[in-house]
Design a protein around this motif. Structure first.
Motif, PDB file in Angstrom:
ATOM      1  N   GLY A 189     -34.706 -14.615 -15.328  1.00  0.00           N
ATOM      2  CA  GLY A 189     -35.477 -16.126 -15.370  1.00  0.00           C
ATOM      3  C   GLY A 189     -35.016 -16.968 -14.280  1.00  0.00           C
ATOM      4  N   PHE A 190     -33.577 -16.884 -14.050  1.00  0.00           N
ATOM      5  CA  PHE A 190     -33.117 -17.987 -13.326  1.00  0.00           C
ATOM      6  C   PHE A 190     -33.449 -17.489 -11.909  1.00  0.00           C
ATOM      7  CE2 PHE A 190     -29.619 -18.534 -16.682  1.00  0.00           C
ATOM      8  CZ  PHE A 190     -29.914 -19.924 -16.774  1.00  0.00           C
ATOM      9  N   GLU A 191     -33.093 -16.285 -11.703  1.00  0.00           N
ATOM     10  CA  GLU A 191     -33.577 -15.611 -10.151  1.00  0.00           C
ATOM     11  C   GLU A 191     -35.021 -15.900  -9.759  1.00  0.00           C
ATOM     12  OE1 GLU A 191     -31.838 -13.485  -8.090  1.00  0.00           O
ATOM     13  OE2 GLU A 191     -30.203 -14.698  -8.852  1.00  0.00           O
ATOM     14  N   SER A 227     -25.207 -21.418   5.737  1.00  0.00           N
ATOM     15  CA  SER A 227     -25.944 -20.718   6.980  1.00  0.00           C
ATOM     16  C   SER A 227     -27.539 -20.258   6.518  1.00  0.00           C
ATOM     17  CB  SER A 227     -25.407 -19.675   7.803  1.00  0.00           C
ATOM     18  OG  SER A 227     -26.259 -18.830   8.599  1.00  0.00           O
ATOM     19  N   PHE A 228     -28.517 -20.443   7.179  1.00  0.00           N
ATOM     20  CA  PHE A 228     -29.656 -19.761   6.872  1.00  0.00           C
ATOM     21  C   PHE A 228     -29.983 -18.323   7.354  1.00  0.00           C
ATOM     22  CE2 PHE A 228     -30.522 -24.093   5.993  1.00  0.00           C
ATOM     23  CZ  PHE A 228     -31.357 -24.210   5.050  1.00  0.00           C
ATOM     24  N   ASN A 229     -28.940 -17.978   8.073  1.00  0.00           N
ATOM     25  CA  ASN A 229     -28.964 -16.529   8.650  1.00  0.00           C
ATOM     26  C   ASN A 229     -28.556 -15.577   7.817  1.00  0.00           C
ATOM     27  OD1 ASN A 229     -29.227 -14.661  10.784  1.00  0.00           O
ATOM     28  ND2 ASN A 229     -27.366 -15.102  11.894  1.00  0.00           N
ATOM     29  N   ILE A 230     -29.304 -15.037   6.874  1.00  0.00           N
ATOM     30  CA  ILE A 230     -29.128 -14.340   5.790  1.00  0.00           C
ATOM     31  C   ILE A 230     -30.080 -13.092   5.616  1.00  0.00           C
ATOM     32  CG2 ILE A 230     -28.164 -16.054   4.362  1.00  0.00           C
ATOM     33  CD1 ILE A 230     -30.774 -15.760   2.795  1.00  0.00           C
ATOM     34  N   LYS A 231     -29.491 -11.975   4.988  1.00  0.00           N
ATOM     35  CA  LYS A 231     -30.414 -11.042   4.587  1.00  0.00           C
ATOM     36  C   LYS A 231     -30.305 -10.448   3.248  1.00  0.00           C
ATOM     37  CE  LYS A 231     -27.453  -7.291   5.855  1.00  0.00           C
ATOM     38  NZ  LYS A 231     -26.954  -5.912   6.468  1.00  0.00           N
ATOM     39  N   LYS A 232     -31.407  -9.736   2.950  1.00  0.00           N
ATOM     40  CA  LYS A 232     -31.347  -9.168   1.381  1.00  0.00           C
ATOM     41  C   LYS A 232     -30.295  -7.905   1.450  1.00  0.00           C
ATOM     42  CE  LYS A 232     -35.731 -10.153  -0.375  1.00  0.00           C
ATOM     43  NZ  LYS A 232     -37.436  -9.707  -0.813  1.00  0.00           N
ATOM     44  N   ASN A 233     -29.464  -7.829   0.384  1.00  0.00           N
ATOM     45  CA  ASN A 233     -28.407  -6.918   0.230  1.00  0.00           C
ATOM     46  C   ASN A 233     -28.344  -6.325  -1.011  1.00  0.00           C
ATOM     47  OD1 ASN A 233     -26.188  -5.864   1.594  1.00  0.00           O
ATOM     48  ND2 ASN A 233     -24.783  -7.051   0.088  1.00  0.00           N
ATOM     49  N   GLY A 234     -29.411  -5.737  -1.246  1.00  0.00           N
ATOM     50  CA  GLY A 234     -29.746  -4.789  -2.648  1.00  0.00           C
ATOM     51  C   GLY A 234     -29.629  -5.608  -3.918  1.00  0.00           C
ATOM     52  N   HIS A 235     -29.453  -4.918  -4.998  1.00  0.00           N
ATOM     53  CA  HIS A 235     -29.596  -5.679  -6.262  1.00  0.00           C
ATOM     54  C   HIS A 235     -28.415  -5.459  -7.152  1.00  0.00           C
ATOM     55  CE1 HIS A 235     -33.742  -5.754  -5.432  1.00  0.00           C
ATOM     56  NE2 HIS A 235     -33.871  -6.781  -6.138  1.00  0.00           N
ATOM     57  N   LYS A 236     -27.877  -6.254  -7.947  1.00  0.00           N
ATOM     58  CA  LYS A 236     -26.758  -6.033  -9.054  1.00  0.00           C
ATOM     59  C   LYS A 236     -27.696  -6.291 -10.253  1.00  0.00           C
ATOM     60  CE  LYS A 236     -22.544  -7.599 -10.748  1.00  0.00           C
ATOM     61  NZ  LYS A 236     -21.556  -8.849 -10.589  1.00  0.00           N
ATOM     62  N   LEU A 243     -30.645  -6.768 -12.376  1.00  0.00           N
ATOM     63  CA  LEU A 243     -31.818  -7.288 -11.988  1.00  0.00           C
ATOM     64  C   LEU A 243     -31.966  -8.419 -10.824  1.00  0.00           C
ATOM     65  CD1 LEU A 243     -33.321  -7.712 -15.510  1.00  0.00           C
ATOM     66  CD2 LEU A 243     -34.067  -5.834 -13.942  1.00  0.00           C
ATOM     67  N   MET A 244     -30.583  -8.707 -10.439  1.00  0.00           N
ATOM     68  CA  MET A 244     -30.408  -9.754  -9.654  1.00  0.00           C
ATOM     69  C   MET A 244     -30.397  -9.387  -8.045  1.00  0.00           C
ATOM     70  SD  MET A 244     -27.342 -12.120  -9.863  1.00  0.00           S
ATOM     71  CE  MET A 244     -26.059 -10.869  -9.799  1.00  0.00           C
ATOM     72  N   GLN A 245     -31.248 -10.179  -7.233  1.00  0.00           N
ATOM     73  CA  GLN A 245     -31.300  -9.948  -5.814  1.00  0.00           C
ATOM     74  C   GLN A 245     -29.814 -10.492  -5.135  1.00  0.00           C
ATOM     75  OE1 GLN A 245     -33.912  -8.594  -3.503  1.00  0.00           O
ATOM     76  NE2 GLN A 245     -31.997  -8.645  -2.341  1.00  0.00           N
ATOM     77  N   ARG A 246     -29.406  -9.702  -4.427  1.00  0.00           N
ATOM     78  CA  ARG A 246     -28.092  -9.970  -3.782  1.00  0.00           C
ATOM     79  C   ARG A 246     -28.360 -10.330  -2.193  1.00  0.00           C
ATOM     80  NH1 ARG A 246     -23.902 -11.789  -6.261  1.00  0.00           N
ATOM     81  NH2 ARG A 246     -22.563 -11.097  -4.593  1.00  0.00           N
ATOM     82  N   PHE A 247     -27.901 -11.052  -1.495  1.00  0.00           N
ATOM     83  CA  PHE A 247     -27.950 -11.510  -0.391  1.00  0.00           C
ATOM     84  C   PHE A 247     -26.726 -11.404   0.612  1.00  0.00           C
ATOM     85  CE2 PHE A 247     -31.190 -14.007  -2.425  1.00  0.00           C
ATOM     86  CZ  PHE A 247     -32.286 -13.672  -1.882  1.00  0.00           C
ATOM     87  N   MET A 248     -26.649 -11.155   1.883  1.00  0.00           N
ATOM     88  CA  MET A 248     -25.477 -11.221   2.619  1.00  0.00           C
ATOM     89  C   MET A 248     -25.763 -12.270   3.967  1.00  0.00           C
ATOM     90  SD  MET A 248     -23.568  -8.657   4.894  1.00  0.00           S
ATOM     91  CE  MET A 248     -22.583  -7.551   3.813  1.00  0.00           C
ATOM     92  N   SER A 279     -25.641 -14.446  -4.646  1.00  0.00           N
ATOM     93  CA  SER A 279     -27.260 -14.170  -5.470  1.00  0.00           C
ATOM     94  C   SER A 279     -27.517 -15.900  -5.101  1.00  0.00           C
ATOM     95  CB  SER A 279     -27.087 -13.908  -6.868  1.00  0.00           C
ATOM     96  OG  SER A 279     -26.528 -14.894  -7.681  1.00  0.00           O
ATOM     97  N   ALA A 280     -28.875 -15.947  -5.450  1.00  0.00           N
ATOM     98  CA  ALA A 280     -29.475 -17.252  -5.460  1.00  0.00           C
ATOM     99  C   ALA A 280     -28.660 -18.399  -6.283  1.00  0.00           C
ATOM    100  CB  ALA A 280     -30.857 -17.134  -5.800  1.00  0.00           C
ATOM    101  N   ARG A 281     -28.352 -17.701  -7.367  1.00  0.00           N
ATOM    102  CA  ARG A 281     -27.585 -18.492  -8.457  1.00  0.00           C
ATOM    103  C   ARG A 281     -26.213 -18.957  -8.157  1.00  0.00           C
ATOM    104  NH1 ARG A 281     -27.156 -16.695 -14.555  1.00  0.00           N
ATOM    105  NH2 ARG A 281     -26.926 -18.587 -15.711  1.00  0.00           N
ATOM    106  N   ASN A 282     -25.571 -18.373  -7.343  1.00  0.00           N
ATOM    107  CA  ASN A 282     -24.300 -18.747  -6.860  1.00  0.00           C
ATOM    108  C   ASN A 282     -23.734 -20.360  -6.672  1.00  0.00           C
ATOM    109  OD1 ASN A 282     -23.562 -15.836  -6.138  1.00  0.00           O
ATOM    110  ND2 ASN A 282     -21.598 -17.022  -5.337  1.00  0.00           N
ATOM    111  N   ASN A 283     -22.984 -20.537  -7.461  1.00  0.00           N
ATOM    112  CA  ASN A 283     -22.366 -22.283  -7.214  1.00  0.00           C
ATOM    113  C   ASN A 283     -23.397 -23.154  -7.622  1.00  0.00           C
ATOM    114  OD1 ASN A 283     -20.516 -23.717  -6.188  1.00  0.00           O
ATOM    115  ND2 ASN A 283     -21.554 -24.219  -4.439  1.00  0.00           N
ATOM    116  N   THR A 284     -24.420 -22.688  -8.635  1.00  0.00           N
ATOM    117  CA  THR A 284     -25.263 -23.950  -9.110  1.00  0.00           C
ATOM    118  C   THR A 284     -24.589 -24.093 -10.458  1.00  0.00           C
ATOM    119  OG1 THR A 284     -26.541 -22.031 -10.032  1.00  0.00           O
ATOM    120  CG2 THR A 284     -27.421 -22.923  -7.965  1.00  0.00           C
TER     121      THR A 284
END
Ligand SMILES: [Zn+2]
Length: 342
Positions: A34-36, A55-64, A66-71, A80-85
Motif C-alpha cells: 500500500g505504501f509503495e 539525484s533524479f538520475n535513477i533506474k529500477k533495480n528489481g524487487h524485494k 513486493l517492493m520496487q527497488r531503485f538504484m 525503495s520509494a519509502r526510504n527515509n520517509t
C-alpha cells in the motif's frame, strides 16, 4: 504457470524444499504494498529522487518481496520509494497509518486513536509527534499577507512527560499536578507566550516565543519574513508591535485595550482563533511545553485552514507518506523541555 499447476508442483517438493518456500513467503512484507503504490503514484508527479544524494538520475533495480527497488546512477546506492520517509521503519500496515491520519484530522486523543487503529498508546504518541514535526515544515513555508491580525496567547508552563528521575533534566520548580494550574496571576514567568497571526482566509502562524509578555525581539523570532511587506497588521496597543511593524514595513493598526474594532479593521479573527485553540486543546489535559509548538501546527491545520475536510485529509496523507522524516523516535523524549529559552 497457473495457480493449480503451482500447487501440483508444490506437492512434489521435499519437506526441506517446502520449508524454504514457507520461509520465502514469510519474508515478504505485504504491508509495503500500500505504501509503495501510494508513494510511487505521488512521487511520480515530481519525479523520484535518490534519498541519499537527491539525484533524479535513477533506474529500477528489481524487487524485494513486493517492493520496487531503485538504484542511483550517481551515488550507486539502492533504495525503495519509502526510504527515509516517516513510515519507513514502521511495521504497521498502510491501512493502519491511513486510519491514524484520520484520527489526527479529527483531533482524537492518543487513547482513542490507539483504540481505533489497534496500536498501543506509546506508538500512537510517537506517530503523533513524527507527523506534527513534519507538519512544522509545512507551516514554515506559510507567508501571511493582506490584513493580518496578531495577538499573543499564553499557556501554563508544563514539564509533563519529563520524569523527575531523568538524568538529563532537572525540574526547575515543584511539579504541578496539571499543566493548566498557574500559581501566580497575570503574566508571570510560568506562562509561555505564543505570538499568533492569522488571516481571514485560513492562514496562520503561531509558535512559542518566551516566558511572560513578548518583546519586539520575540515577535520578530516568530513572524519576521513571514508577513509580506505592505500588509496591514492589526494588533493591540502594546509597544512591541510598533517597532516590529516599522522594521518589517507593515502598516500598523493598533486597537485600544477593550476595543475589538477600529474603522474597517478588527481583531475578531485572531480572537476567534484563540478561542477555538483553547477549547480544542482542553481534551489533551495540559500539553507539555516541549510539544506545544506541535499542537499549534496541528490546530492551524485541522481547525484554522479553510480547505474542506477531504482536501486537507488528502494533503496530510501526501505530506506524511512522502516527506522525509525529521525526527527519530528516540529523539522525541529528549528534546528540550523548554524550547523557547533553550
Ligand atoms: Zn544517489
Amino acid at each position: 504457470m497457473t495457480l493449480s499447476e503451482l500447487f501440483q508442483t508444490l506437492k512434489t517438493l521435499s519437506k526441506a524444499d517446502l520449508n524454504s518456500v514457507k520461509q520465502f513467503l514469510e519474508s515478504i512484507d505485504y504491508n509495503y504494498n500500500g505504501f509503495e503504490d501510494f508513494l510511487l503514484s505521488k512521487k511520480a508527479e515530481n519525479g523520484i529522487s535518490c534519498p541519499h544524494c537527491s539525484s533524479f538520475n535513477i533506474k529500477k533495480n528489481g524487487h524485494k518481496g513486493l517492493m520496487q527497488r531503485f538504484m542511483c546512477h550517481d551515488c550507486h546506492k539502492t533504495f525503495s520509494a519509502r526510504n527515509n520517509t516517516i513510515t519507513f521503519s514502521s511495521k504497521k500496515s498502510f491501512a493502519t497509518w491511513k486510519k491514524y491520519l484520520e484520527c489526527m484530522m479529527n483531533g482524537f486523543t492518543v487513547r482513542r486513536s490507539a483504540e481505533i487503529c489497534g496500536i498501543n498508546k506509546d506508538t500512537a504518541f510517537i506517530w503523533r509527534h513524527k507527523v506534527l514535526d513534519a507538519l512544522q515544515n509545512m507551516q514554515n513555508s506559510v507567508e501571511l499577507n493582506g490584513v493580518v491580525e496578531a495577538d499573543e496567547t499564553f499557556f501554563a508552563l508544563s514539564f509533563k512527560g519529563n520524569h523527575k528521575k531523568s538524568t538529563s533534566f532537572v525540574m526547575p520548580r515543584e511539579a504541578h499536578k496539571r499543566g493548566n494550574d498557574v500559581h501566580t496571576r497575570g503574566l508571570s514567568h510560568e506562562q509561555v507566550c505564543v505570538p499568533c497571526a492569522v488571516t481571514q482566509d485560513g492562514l496562520s502562524i503561531s509558535k512559542q516565543s518566551n516566558l511572560g509578555r513578548a518583546s519586539t525581539k520575540n515577535l520578530s523570532e516568530v513572524f519576521s519574513g513571514r508577513i509580506a511587506s505592505n500588509s496591514v497588521l492589526c494588533a493591540d496597543a502594546h509597544h512591541s508591535y510598533q517597532k516590529f511593524a516599522k522594521e518589517n514595513k507593515l502598516e500598523l493598526i493598533q486597537l485600544k485595550t477593550g476595543k475589538s474594532k477600529k474603522g474597517i479593521f478588527h481583531v475578531q479573527h485572531i480572537n476567534s482563533y484563540h478561542s477555538i485553540l483553547k477549547t480544542w486543546i482542553i481534551r489533551f489535559h495540559g500539553v507539555a511545553t516541549k510539544y506545544l509548538d506541535n499542537y499549534l501546527v496541528w490546530h492551524n491545520f485541522v481547525n484554522w485552514a479553510k480547505d474542506p475536510y477531504e482536501k486537507k485529509s488528502e494533503i496530510l496523507s501526501a505530506f506524511v507518506f512522502c516527506t522525509n522524516k525529521t525526527v527519530k523516535s528516540k529523539e522525541l523524549s529528549v528534546r528540550s523541555p523548554l524550547p523557547c529559552v533553550a
